[in-house]
Design a protein around this motif. Structure first.
Motif, PDB file in Angstrom:
ATOM      1  N   ASP A 713      15.265  16.782   3.258  1.00  0.00           N
ATOM      2  CA  ASP A 713      15.373  17.081   1.825  1.00  0.00           C
ATOM      3  C   ASP A 713      16.439  18.148   1.564  1.00  0.00           C
ATOM      4  OD1 ASP A 713      14.392  17.102  -1.018  1.00  0.00           O
ATOM      5  OD2 ASP A 713      13.861  19.143  -0.445  1.00  0.00           O
ATOM      6  N   ARG A 714      16.443  19.194   2.381  1.00  0.00           N
ATOM      7  CA  ARG A 714      17.430  20.258   2.196  1.00  0.00           C
ATOM      8  C   ARG A 714      18.859  19.742   2.394  1.00  0.00           C
ATOM      9  NH1 ARG A 714      16.070  25.515   1.929  1.00  0.00           N
ATOM     10  NH2 ARG A 714      13.869  26.062   2.101  1.00  0.00           N
ATOM     11  N   LYS A 715      19.010  18.728   3.206  1.00  0.00           N
ATOM     12  CA  LYS A 715      20.337  18.165   3.445  1.00  0.00           C
ATOM     13  C   LYS A 715      20.693  17.066   2.447  1.00  0.00           C
ATOM     14  CE  LYS A 715      21.367  20.919   6.698  1.00  0.00           C
ATOM     15  NZ  LYS A 715      22.450  21.904   6.470  1.00  0.00           N
ATOM     16  N   GLY A 716      19.794  16.843   1.471  1.00  0.00           N
ATOM     17  CA  GLY A 716      20.117  15.923   0.378  1.00  0.00           C
ATOM     18  C   GLY A 716      19.782  14.473   0.629  1.00  0.00           C
ATOM     19  N   TYR A 717      18.858  14.202   1.566  1.00  0.00           N
ATOM     20  CA  TYR A 717      18.510  12.821   1.886  1.00  0.00           C
ATOM     21  C   TYR A 717      17.134  12.470   1.342  1.00  0.00           C
ATOM     22  CZ  TYR A 717      22.510  12.743   5.026  1.00  0.00           C
ATOM     23  OH  TYR A 717      23.778  12.797   5.527  1.00  0.00           O
ATOM     24  N   GLY A 718      17.028  11.262   0.793  1.00  0.00           N
ATOM     25  CA  GLY A 718      15.737  10.743   0.352  1.00  0.00           C
ATOM     26  C   GLY A 718      15.190   9.795   1.395  1.00  0.00           C
ATOM     27  N   ILE A 719      13.891   9.866   1.643  1.00  0.00           N
ATOM     28  CA  ILE A 719      13.253   9.058   2.683  1.00  0.00           C
ATOM     29  C   ILE A 719      12.673   7.789   2.053  1.00  0.00           C
ATOM     30  CG2 ILE A 719      11.432   8.980   4.426  1.00  0.00           C
ATOM     31  CD1 ILE A 719      11.709  12.026   4.654  1.00  0.00           C
ATOM     32  N   HIS A 720      13.051   6.642   2.603  1.00  0.00           N
ATOM     33  CA  HIS A 720      12.517   5.371   2.126  1.00  0.00           C
ATOM     34  C   HIS A 720      11.336   4.901   2.977  1.00  0.00           C
ATOM     35  CE1 HIS A 720      15.474   4.539  -0.939  1.00  0.00           C
ATOM     36  NE2 HIS A 720      16.434   4.854  -0.102  1.00  0.00           N
ATOM     37  N   ARG A 721      11.365   5.255   4.235  1.00  0.00           N
ATOM     38  CA  ARG A 721      10.330   4.752   5.136  1.00  0.00           C
ATOM     39  C   ARG A 721      10.177   5.719   6.287  1.00  0.00           C
ATOM     40  NH1 ARG A 721      10.616  -1.193   8.077  1.00  0.00           N
ATOM     41  NH2 ARG A 721       8.379  -1.589   8.253  1.00  0.00           N
ATOM     42  N   ALA A 722       8.957   5.844   6.768  1.00  0.00           N
ATOM     43  CA  ALA A 722       8.708   6.714   7.926  1.00  0.00           C
ATOM     44  C   ALA A 722       7.691   6.047   8.852  1.00  0.00           C
ATOM     45  CB  ALA A 722       8.173   8.071   7.474  1.00  0.00           C
ATOM     46  N   ALA A 796      -6.085   2.461  14.756  1.00  0.00           N
ATOM     47  CA  ALA A 796      -5.384   3.457  13.939  1.00  0.00           C
ATOM     48  C   ALA A 796      -6.373   4.225  13.078  1.00  0.00           C
ATOM     49  CB  ALA A 796      -4.334   2.778  13.072  1.00  0.00           C
ATOM     50  N   ALA A 797      -7.496   4.617  13.669  1.00  0.00           N
ATOM     51  CA  ALA A 797      -8.527   5.311  12.903  1.00  0.00           C
ATOM     52  C   ALA A 797      -7.958   6.586  12.309  1.00  0.00           C
ATOM     53  CB  ALA A 797      -9.719   5.632  13.803  1.00  0.00           C
ATOM     54  N   GLY A 798      -8.210   6.775  11.041  1.00  0.00           N
ATOM     55  CA  GLY A 798      -7.740   7.933  10.319  1.00  0.00           C
ATOM     56  C   GLY A 798      -8.083   7.747   8.856  1.00  0.00           C
ATOM     57  N   THR A 799      -7.505   8.549   8.021  1.00  0.00           N
ATOM     58  CA  THR A 799      -7.743   8.446   6.580  1.00  0.00           C
ATOM     59  C   THR A 799      -6.449   8.060   5.897  1.00  0.00           C
ATOM     60  OG1 THR A 799      -9.483  10.120   6.646  1.00  0.00           O
ATOM     61  CG2 THR A 799      -8.436   9.695   4.514  1.00  0.00           C
ATOM     62  N   ARG A 800      -6.522   6.986   5.102  1.00  0.00           N
ATOM     63  CA  ARG A 800      -5.354   6.573   4.320  1.00  0.00           C
ATOM     64  C   ARG A 800      -5.340   7.385   3.027  1.00  0.00           C
ATOM     65  NH1 ARG A 800      -1.694   2.518   4.281  1.00  0.00           N
ATOM     66  NH2 ARG A 800      -2.666   1.693   6.167  1.00  0.00           N
ATOM     67  N   PHE A 801      -4.282   8.142   2.852  1.00  0.00           N
ATOM     68  CA  PHE A 801      -4.119   9.025   1.698  1.00  0.00           C
ATOM     69  C   PHE A 801      -3.010   8.440   0.825  1.00  0.00           C
ATOM     70  CE2 PHE A 801      -1.375  12.778   0.401  1.00  0.00           C
ATOM     71  CZ  PHE A 801      -2.075  13.047  -0.769  1.00  0.00           C
ATOM     72  N   SER A 802      -3.369   7.982  -0.385  1.00  0.00           N
ATOM     73  CA  SER A 802      -2.411   7.351  -1.295  1.00  0.00           C
ATOM     74  C   SER A 802      -2.151   8.274  -2.470  1.00  0.00           C
ATOM     75  CB  SER A 802      -2.955   6.003  -1.792  1.00  0.00           C
ATOM     76  OG  SER A 802      -3.158   5.113  -0.711  1.00  0.00           O
ATOM     77  N   LEU A 803      -0.884   8.417  -2.803  1.00  0.00           N
ATOM     78  CA  LEU A 803      -0.472   9.317  -3.873  1.00  0.00           C
ATOM     79  C   LEU A 803       0.468   8.586  -4.817  1.00  0.00           C
ATOM     80  CD1 LEU A 803      -0.075  12.213  -5.115  1.00  0.00           C
ATOM     81  CD2 LEU A 803       1.842  12.455  -3.523  1.00  0.00           C
ATOM     82  N   VAL A 804       0.152   8.623  -6.101  1.00  0.00           N
ATOM     83  CA  VAL A 804       1.046   8.126  -7.146  1.00  0.00           C
ATOM     84  C   VAL A 804       1.359   9.318  -8.039  1.00  0.00           C
ATOM     85  CG1 VAL A 804       1.341   6.534  -9.076  1.00  0.00           C
ATOM     86  CG2 VAL A 804       0.022   5.826  -7.065  1.00  0.00           C
ATOM     87  N   ALA A 805       2.641   9.656  -8.165  1.00  0.00           N
ATOM     88  CA  ALA A 805       3.024  10.872  -8.895  1.00  0.00           C
ATOM     89  C   ALA A 805       4.399  10.693  -9.510  1.00  0.00           C
ATOM     90  CB  ALA A 805       3.032  12.072  -7.945  1.00  0.00           C
ATOM     91  N   PRO A 806       4.725  11.497 -10.521  1.00  0.00           N
ATOM     92  CA  PRO A 806       6.092  11.459 -11.059  1.00  0.00           C
ATOM     93  C   PRO A 806       7.086  11.875  -9.985  1.00  0.00           C
ATOM     94  CG  PRO A 806       4.600  12.654 -12.533  1.00  0.00           C
ATOM     95  CD  PRO A 806       3.866  12.447 -11.256  1.00  0.00           C
ATOM     96  N   ASP A 807       8.144  11.096  -9.847  1.00  0.00           N
ATOM     97  CA  ASP A 807       9.137  11.439  -8.835  1.00  0.00           C
ATOM     98  C   ASP A 807       9.958  12.638  -9.294  1.00  0.00           C
ATOM     99  OD1 ASP A 807      10.514  11.131  -6.444  1.00  0.00           O
ATOM    100  OD2 ASP A 807      12.091   9.944  -7.399  1.00  0.00           O
ATOM    101  N   ARG A 808      10.495  13.355  -8.338  1.00  0.00           N
ATOM    102  CA  ARG A 808      11.390  14.483  -8.605  1.00  0.00           C
ATOM    103  C   ARG A 808      12.035  14.886  -7.295  1.00  0.00           C
ATOM    104  NH1 ARG A 808       8.703  18.719  -6.420  1.00  0.00           N
ATOM    105  NH2 ARG A 808       6.436  18.889  -6.606  1.00  0.00           N
ATOM    106  N   PRO A 809      13.149  15.600  -7.340  1.00  0.00           N
ATOM    107  CA  PRO A 809      13.781  16.049  -6.104  1.00  0.00           C
ATOM    108  C   PRO A 809      12.818  16.914  -5.287  1.00  0.00           C
ATOM    109  CG  PRO A 809      15.260  16.347  -7.962  1.00  0.00           C
ATOM    110  CD  PRO A 809      13.936  15.968  -8.532  1.00  0.00           C
ATOM    111  N   GLY A 810      12.747  16.635  -3.990  1.00  0.00           N
ATOM    112  CA  GLY A 810      11.916  17.445  -3.109  1.00  0.00           C
ATOM    113  C   GLY A 810      10.442  17.105  -3.142  1.00  0.00           C
TER     114      GLY A 810
END
Length: 878
Positions: A713-722, A796-810
């Motif tokens: 983020d500090r280098k100005g890149y947006g992440i599409h997939r991880a 892949a046991a774990g908790t799926r955490f879903s977030l819907v939010a207004p986009d913004r830089p960072g």
């Protein structure tokens, strides 16, 4: 408009300028307030603009009398828009002081006092002081001549008026044809500056395509060429139809009303209809929300339709001006009933088309089959426009004309034909539902075009697929296209896919009903009808599956393949999906989405080929993938012993989730890396796209995911997939697909590698998210974030955490920072952004790799909401 017999009429010697200016400012404010009330009450906009100009005239004349000595040899003229006798609330007031140089010098003090006094009164006056010769010299610039040709005397003797008019009308100074060509070039340049479309989210009411400047330009051309001060006068000269004149006057009123209201809500000379003002202006103009549309969407649809009409009639009128200067050429026979006139397609019959839609389709057929046609002749275009209301739609047309329409979709360049039909209003007449979405916008940042313009963009993309030359941005579309049984079915699906927008309900389902009815009425086969209707109903499914689900999961592929059910449907749906995404916004399509959809396409095609059998067990899939990757790594020059040693330290899950080509790249990069060391590798995803793939291998430690995300983020890149994978011996194998999101992201893989290595080499807790201002546009689309939790089952046991939010830089950096502070581990992440809306999903665990309990979930939710929605504690839910 201004009070008479008041302080304003008092002789200059009796009242100081400051006191007079204060009284004038107050009088002008009162006059404006009355005009603004009349505007809100729906008074005619032309009347309001004229009254405001008259108020300014009166005040300027009084100021002239106050400041200029009697008997001086200077004259005062209104020029530019003010010269036309119209004045918007915050428009500049352009004036010309005319007189010989000696008179100018003698009146310098008075003129300085005059213009200072007018500014103190609240009139933003711009002035030029010239002699007749100076006017002639300056008018060598056609923009200066344009301002002068509408000069209107404010304080001028008849001799000065006549002298200025003779100077301007001198035939040696910009002859009409040269002036026309200069203004035409200016118009085209201006349109190109705005992307040559009025269909953007924040259109310019004055200078944008189809805006008020276009109407002014036509007026200037008419004034210079024919000496008429109103476009309506062209009717008598035979250059403009009465219906066209009425339409231009009507749309001028729409555009002028919007501009007047925009000045009021902005409180300044704003010409662009920005999000900052759209809702406020819509409310002021009386547009209300209902179940189908927001008031702001109704207002914007009115603008887009007005701009479209202005452009359509402008094109015809410009062509007639051109014919006036260059002469009408001898018709050249082209096809039965049509000929070429100076390269323009014209109907030979003066009474064409006689209400026959079949004749109209014949016109478009002739156009499609003759590449030398440069456009539609103005008289034929006018005849078509006049005939539109009498033309039948597809439900009431003769059967043979319905087949004519289908044949147009099978002729050369069918996309061009549909675009022409849409631009000329024929498509909306033939398919009434299409007319309903003409000019329709959606108040968001995701859809940057109106529905009809988006539809044309989708069809244009399909035209790229059909080209013999592969389009670089679509990697496999040109390979899939030739397999289509009937390409026209894809065009019909594209035409109908959004046709039900704005009706309430699911537009995909409603559009499928429309598409089925259309196909049945045109007597298409049941198989073709079913396919078109299915494509319209499911046109979002492939995009949603690719961007929101894990397509490395065999169960996801199995479900999608079951839905598609056949290779034919998959081919059509894949092409429709690519065209739809790429036609939504110029910035939305990228190499990542191209590859993502291609991966889903190939995985689904394989599942269909294998007969939709239950997916292979994970262990067998790993073995199969390893053998394929082994072949790729061998090609890099490594032997089996090295490859086996490398595979032993790579996570099995990677062979399921990642593409073989990615795994081969990672394996080769890891060969020289010693145990316990960190590796960062970055490479372009595609040679012709700025997207980058980032691979990080490192000993695992808490906060590592957050550190990587914050650095990107500090280098100005947006992440599409991880992809966040745990390897043997407490190591991580993280893969990110990123795009430059800021101007300071240079896209250099080596520099990004160095920045990440430096960030990960020290104490990760020192890293913090960067603080950046929210872009202006995003501020108008805020909504409360939504959070959901769901436990994952299986390996892949774990908790799926879903977030819907207004986009913004960072945003993602802030989310990762919260996860780190809550001491949570990220095992997978899916990042999706749709305009102003971010929809991100993470698979997380606690420090012991266990799913989150209720307490941990609540703590995460509270921390996340405090970070993303700091106003929620003040009761502001946005």
């Amino acid at each position: 408009m201004l009070p008479a017999g008041s302080l304003l009429d008092t002789p200059a010697s009796s009242v100081p300028d400051a006191e007079w200016a204060a009284a004038a400012r107050q009088a002008l404010q009162q006059a404006d307030a009355r005009l603004h009330r009349r505007f809100d009450q729906g008074d005619r906009i032309e009347r309001l603009l004229a009254l405001r100009a008259r108020a300014a005239d009166h005040l300027i004349r009084l100021a002239w009398q106050r400041c200029m000595p009697a008997g001086q040899a200077l004259s005062l003229f209104a020029v530019g828009g003010y010269g036309r006798g119209e004045l918007f609330p915050h428009s500049d007031i352009d004036v010309l002081v005319l007189g010989e140089t000696s008179a100018q010098h003698a009146a310098e003090a008075g003129l300085s006092r005059l213009f200072a006094l007018l500014w103190d009164c609240g009139l933003p006056v711009s002035h030029a002081v010239r002699s007749l010769q100076q006017c002639r010299d300056a008018a060598a610039d056609q923009t200066v001549l344009t301002a002068l040709i509408e000069a209107r005397p404010l304080v001028a003797a008849e001799g000065a008026r006549r002298a200025l008019r003779q100077t301007i009308d001198d035939g040696a100074l910009w002859p009409p044809r040269a002036f026309f060509l200069a203004k035409l070039d200016e118009l085209r340049t201006r349109h190109a500056r705005f992307g040559d479309t009025a269909d953007n989210l924040e259109p310019d009411l004055k200078d944008g395509p189809g805006g008020l400047r276009d109407l002014n330009t036509l007026g200037w051309m008419a004034l210079r060429a024919f000496g008429v001060s109103e476009l309506e006068a062209l009717v008598g000269l035979g250059h403009l139809g009465a219906d066209e004149a009425v339409a231009l006057q009507r749309e001028r009123g729409v555009l002028a009303g919007l501009r007047y209201g925009l000045h009021l809500v902005a409180g300044r000379p704003e010409e662009r209809l920005r999000f900052d003002y759209q809702k406020t202006l819509a409310a002021r103009l009386g547009f209300e929300d209902d179940v189908e549309s927001l008031g702001v969407e109704k207002m914007m649809q009115g603008f887009y339709r007005a701009a479209s009409v202005v452009r359509r009639i402008s094109d015809r009128l410009l062509q007639r001006f051109e014919e006036q200067f260059d002469g009408e050429a001898v018709p050249e026979p082209l096809t039965v009933g049509f000929s070429l006139r100076r390269g323009y397609l014209a109907a030979n019959d003066a009474d064409w088309p006689r209400g026959d839609i079949g004749e109209v389709f014949a016109l478009f057929s002739s156009w499609a089959n003759n590449s030398q046609v440069r456009g539609l002749h103005s008289l034929t275009a006018r005849a078509l426009a006049e005939a539109l209301p009498q033309l039948p739609d597809y439900q009431h047309a003769w059967p043979h004309t319905r087949q004519q329409f289908l044949s147009l979709l099978r002729q050369p360049r069918p996309v061009d034909t549909l675009s022409r039909m849409a631009r000329l209003g024929v498509l909306g007449q033939w398919i009434p539902a299409f007319a309903q979405v003409s000019g329709r916008m959606q108040f968001d940042l995701f859809h940057v075009y109106t529905v009809d313009q988006h539809t044309m963009m989708v069809l244009r993309n399909m035209g790229e697929f059909s080209s013999s030359k592969a389009a670089e941005r679509f990697s496999i579309a040109h390979e899939v296209w030739p397999r289509l049984r009937k390409p026209e079915l894809l065009l019909l699906a594209g035409l109908f896919h959004d046709i039900a927008k704005g009706r309430g309900g699911d537009h995909s389902e409603l559009g499928a009903v429309d598409a089925r009815e259309f196909c049945q009425t045109l007597e298409m086969s049941l198989a073709d009808t079913d396919l078109v209707a299915w494509l319209v109903e499911q046109h979002l499914r492939m995009s949603v599956t690719a961007q929101k689900q894990d397509i490395s999961d065999p169960a996801v592929i199995h479900r999608f393949a079951t839905l598609v059910a056949s290779r034919e449907r998959l081919d059509y749906l894949y092409l429709l999906t690519c065209a739809d995404i790429a036609g939504t916004s110029p910035k939305l399509w990228n190499a990542w989405k191209d590859r993502l959809l291609a991966d889903l396409y190939f995985a689904t095609r394989r599942a269909l080929r294998e007969g939709l059998e239950p997916p292979l067990p994970a262990a067998e899939r790993v073995i199969e993938a390893r053998e394929y990757v082994r072949q790729l790594v061998r090609e890099q020059g490594y032997d089996d012993a090295t490859i086996n040693r490398q595979f032993a330290v790579m996570p099995d899950e990677g062979f399921i989730r990642l593409r073989p080509e990615q795994l081969a790249w990672q394996a080769g990069a890891l060969v020289p890396v010693r145990q316990g060391h960190t590796l960062v590798k970055v490479r372009p995803i595609s040679p012709d796209d700025p997207a980058l793939e980032v691979f990080v291998h490192s000993p695992d430690r808490d906060g590592l995911f957050a550190a990587i995300v914050m650095t990107l983020d500090r280098k100005g890149y947006g992440i599409h997939r991880a992809r966040v994978l745990d390897g043997p011996s407490d190591t991580i194998f993280d893969t990110f697909e990123v795009n430059p999101a800021d101007s300071f992201a240079d896209g250099d893989p080596l520099r990004l590698e160095a920045a990440l290595r430096e960030a990960l080499s020290g104490d990760l807790s020192r890293l913090r998210p960067s603080r950046r201002a929210i872009p202006r546009q995003l501020r108008h689309f805020r909504f409360a974030p939504r959070i959901e939790f769901r436990d994952e089952a299986g390996d892949a046991a774990g908790t799926r955490f879903s977030l819907v939010a207004p986009d913004r830089p960072g945003l993602l950096a802030d989310v990762a920072h919260v996860l780190r502070n809550q001491r949570l581990r990220v095992h997978d992440a899916r990042i999706a952004t749709f305009g102003e809306r971010a929809e991100d999903t993470f698979v997380i665990t606690d420090e012991h790799d266990l799913p989150l309990d209720e307490t941990a979930r609540q703590q995460l939710q509270d921390a996340m909401l405090s970070c993303l929605d700091p106003d929620r504690n003040t009761g502001d839910t946005h």
